[in-house]
Write a protein that holds these residues in place. Structure first.
Motif, PDB file in Angstrom:
ATOM      1  N   UNK A 135       5.605 -19.374  11.236  1.00  0.00           N
ATOM      2  CA  UNK A 135       4.720 -20.099  10.350  1.00  0.00           C
ATOM      3  C   UNK A 135       3.345 -19.714  10.038  1.00  0.00           C
ATOM      4  N   UNK A 136       3.064 -18.516  10.615  1.00  0.00           N
ATOM      5  CA  UNK A 136       1.656 -17.867  10.509  1.00  0.00           C
ATOM      6  C   UNK A 136       1.428 -17.470   9.124  1.00  0.00           C
ATOM      7  N   UNK A 137       0.162 -17.584   8.395  1.00  0.00           N
ATOM      8  CA  UNK A 137      -0.226 -17.170   7.245  1.00  0.00           C
ATOM      9  C   UNK A 137      -1.436 -16.572   7.488  1.00  0.00           C
ATOM     10  N   UNK A 138      -1.948 -15.427   7.022  1.00  0.00           N
ATOM     11  CA  UNK A 138      -3.334 -14.921   7.172  1.00  0.00           C
ATOM     12  C   UNK A 138      -3.448 -14.228   5.809  1.00  0.00           C
ATOM     13  N   UNK A 139      -4.798 -14.372   5.416  1.00  0.00           N
ATOM     14  CA  UNK A 139      -5.501 -13.702   4.211  1.00  0.00           C
ATOM     15  C   UNK A 139      -6.681 -12.766   4.831  1.00  0.00           C
ATOM     16  N   UNK A 140      -6.845 -11.717   4.609  1.00  0.00           N
ATOM     17  CA  UNK A 140      -7.707 -10.759   4.811  1.00  0.00           C
ATOM     18  C   UNK A 140      -7.944  -9.663   3.886  1.00  0.00           C
ATOM     19  N   UNK A 141      -8.768  -8.741   4.176  1.00  0.00           N
ATOM     20  CA  UNK A 141      -8.962  -7.558   3.464  1.00  0.00           C
ATOM     21  C   UNK A 141      -8.441  -6.270   3.963  1.00  0.00           C
ATOM     22  N   UNK A 142      -7.338  -6.566   4.720  1.00  0.00           N
ATOM     23  CA  UNK A 142      -6.564  -5.009   4.981  1.00  0.00           C
ATOM     24  C   UNK A 142      -6.197  -4.128   3.821  1.00  0.00           C
ATOM     25  N   UNK A 143      -6.234  -2.937   4.086  1.00  0.00           N
ATOM     26  CA  UNK A 143      -6.039  -2.033   3.061  1.00  0.00           C
ATOM     27  C   UNK A 143      -4.461  -2.121   2.860  1.00  0.00           C
ATOM     28  N   UNK A 144      -4.003  -1.308   1.708  1.00  0.00           N
ATOM     29  CA  UNK A 144      -2.538  -1.025   1.570  1.00  0.00           C
ATOM     30  C   UNK A 144      -2.035  -0.116   2.887  1.00  0.00           C
ATOM     31  N   UNK A 145      -0.735  -0.182   2.969  1.00  0.00           N
ATOM     32  CA  UNK A 145      -0.316   0.689   3.880  1.00  0.00           C
ATOM     33  C   UNK A 145      -0.461   2.383   3.651  1.00  0.00           C
ATOM     34  N   UNK A 146      -0.515   3.079   4.719  1.00  0.00           N
ATOM     35  CA  UNK A 146      -0.511   4.554   4.742  1.00  0.00           C
ATOM     36  C   UNK A 146       0.436   5.062   3.684  1.00  0.00           C
ATOM     37  N   UNK A 147      -0.138   6.129   2.803  1.00  0.00           N
ATOM     38  CA  UNK A 147       0.902   6.572   1.766  1.00  0.00           C
ATOM     39  C   UNK A 147       1.322   5.775   0.544  1.00  0.00           C
ATOM     40  N   UNK A 148       0.613   4.750   0.550  1.00  0.00           N
ATOM     41  CA  UNK A 148       1.059   4.071  -0.762  1.00  0.00           C
ATOM     42  C   UNK A 148      -0.084   4.086  -1.776  1.00  0.00           C
ATOM     43  N   UNK A 149      -0.565   5.225  -2.009  1.00  0.00           N
ATOM     44  CA  UNK A 149      -1.472   5.366  -3.007  1.00  0.00           C
ATOM     45  C   UNK A 149      -0.849   4.914  -4.423  1.00  0.00           C
ATOM     46  N   UNK A 150      -1.981   4.739  -5.267  1.00  0.00           N
ATOM     47  CA  UNK A 150      -1.522   4.539  -6.447  1.00  0.00           C
ATOM     48  C   UNK A 150      -0.582   5.651  -7.213  1.00  0.00           C
ATOM     49  N   UNK A 151       0.420   5.161  -7.758  1.00  0.00           N
ATOM     50  CA  UNK A 151       1.230   6.404  -8.599  1.00  0.00           C
ATOM     51  C   UNK A 151       2.374   6.889  -7.709  1.00  0.00           C
ATOM     52  N   UNK A 152       2.323   6.656  -6.517  1.00  0.00           N
ATOM     53  CA  UNK A 152       3.303   7.403  -5.559  1.00  0.00           C
ATOM     54  C   UNK A 152       3.402   6.547  -4.246  1.00  0.00           C
ATOM     55  N   UNK A 153       4.766   6.287  -3.928  1.00  0.00           N
ATOM     56  CA  UNK A 153       4.572   5.608  -2.703  1.00  0.00           C
ATOM     57  C   UNK A 153       5.898   6.471  -1.802  1.00  0.00           C
TER      58      UNK A 153
END
Length: 439
Positions: A224-242
């Motif tokens: 039941x944990x909910x967390x909101x932060x400013x963590x960046x997107x996962x590695x290798x998940x740049x815009x335009x290619x995953x």
């Protein structure tokens, strides 16, 4: 001129006399008939309503025709003026192809697949991810992420309406870009916002949560944990290619031993891989953490460690989570025999767990997708529906069984299943196919 008038009158009188002399006198019968005609004419003149009615009938007919013609003209003009209904957004897949019911499955070892929509939107699915385009409309689409991670870019337009379902969660979009990941084995949702805003609803969230640029949401069902932060997107998940290492492939549960229940060709419903939540993709994790290895996409390593330990020993001693992870890893590594053994042992050792019930569905997926055995798949779908009639995969199990029966036994045999599906899941992904089967 006045002198000529008496002369003309005299000439007329003489003419009249000549005519009377030339006309034989009327008989009494002719006189009486003439009198009768005169009386009738006078009576007719005293009844103007009948006369007017006769005169009005042609006029009324003419007016009715005129009104009908005018109505037809108006209808024609209205039809021409009414624009044709807008067509639903079309889409296609780059570096891949959708299967039945719009399913897209990206192999763990393949490059990412890109879903391109003709409104300018696109969705890039990471390796090891599975999902489907549930529906499209003139102003948007509904996507379902069964497992894995995806970059979603929605082109903002008037009345844009997009929805991304990930497990029991829903992300409402009007025009934005974000990454979404769903790890079925860990029952964890992650959303990383790149731009714009979204609204997330689902269990453990309470009221709908709004996320804006730069925010990250993680919601875990198990605790039941909910967390909101400013963590960046996962590695290798740049815009335009995953193209990071395969996203987390852990399915909900595993499969059961071979029961005798019906089967169906399942669309890519089985859980695929779980998203790699902003962590290193190749961590040197301890051998005991198979669930984390699966989440990181290291399926071969899990299978290798099971072989090194001894598969029979691992199946007999490992925890519920490890058995589930072993089944998932073997399934994604292309070893359906080992996956089936792990799922069956899970059901045997932990029969009252939710994962044991889900295992029934997953073994059906293996039978359908990897063994190409519709009958076996149907038996496992029936097992799941019997054990978990309200489970997360109930709609998929029933829909897949309906498809299998349609293909193997014909439309008439599948109609009862279609009627049942429409009663229980009127808005589900197989509703259109069910309606097509309805009489």
């Amino acid at each position: 001129m006045s002198e000529g008038r008496p002369g003309a009158a005299r000439r007329l009188e003489r003419l009249g006399e000549r005519m009377r002399e030339a006309t034989p006198p009327a008989t009494l019968q002719e006189h009486l008939e003439g009198r009768a005609r005169l009386i009738a004419a006078v009576e007719e003149m005293r009844r103007p309503s009948a006369r007017l009615a006769r005169l009005a009938r042609p006029a009324a007919l003419g007016l009715s025709f005129a009104v009908a013609a005018a109505a037809a003209v108006l209808l024609f003009l209205r039809v021409r003026a009414t624009p044709a209904p807008a067509a639903a957004i079309a889409w296609h897949v780059e570096n891949g192809a959708p299967s039945t019911q719009g399913y897209v499955s990206v192999p763990p070892t393949a490059s990412s697949a890109r879903l391109v929509f003709d409104d300018g939107s696109d969705v890039t699915m990471a390796p090891g991810s599975r999902g489907r385009v549930a529906a499209t409309t003139p102003v948007g689409a509904e996507l379902v992420l069964e497992q894995g991670r995806a970059r979603v870019h929605v082109q903002h337009r008037d009345r844009t309406k997009w929805l991304v379902d990930a497990g029991p969660f829903a992300v409402k979009v009007t025009g934005t870009e974000f990454f979404v990941a769903w790890a079925a084995d860990a029952e964890t949702l992650d959303v990383w916002m790149t731009s714009g805003k979204v609204e997330v609803t689902g269990p453990v969230l309470g009221d709908a949560l709004s996320l804006a640029t730069g925010q990250h949401l993680r919601a875990r069902l198990k605790d039941g944990a909910v967390q909101i932060d400013a963590a960046p997107a996962p590695p290798g998940a740049e815009v335009g290619a995953i193209n990071p290492p395969p996203t987390t492939p852990a399915p909900d549960s595993t499969l059961p031993p071979t029961p005798a229940l019906p089967l169906a060709p399942a669309p890519s419903l089985a859980p695929a891989l779980a998203p790699a939540p902003a962590l290193s993709l190749t961590p040197a994790l301890p051998s005991s953490s198979w669930s984390r290895l699966v989440t990181a996409g290291q399926y071969a390593r899990v299978v290798h460690e099971a072989d090194a330990e001894g598969v029979p020993h691992a199946l007999a001693t490992r925890s519920l989570a490890d058995l589930r992870a072993l089944g998932d890893a073997a399934r994604y590594a292309g070893n359906p025999a080992l996956a089936r053994r792990a799922y069956a042992m899970l059901r045997g050792r932990f029969p009252s767990s939710g994962d044991a019930r889900t295992a029934a569905f997953l073994i059906g997926r293996i039978a359908e997708e990897q063994d190409h055995s519709g009958a076996e798949a149907s038996r496992w779908y029936d097992a799941y529906l019997s054990e978990a009639p309200g489970g997360a995969y109930a709609g998929d199990a029933l829909g897949r069984k309906m498809v299998i029966v349609t293909r193997s036994q014909g439309r008439d045999a599948a109609r009862p299943l279609a009627a049942r599906y429409l009663r229980q899941f009127p808005g589900g992904p197989y509703a259109a196919a069910a309606r097509d089967l309805s009489p």
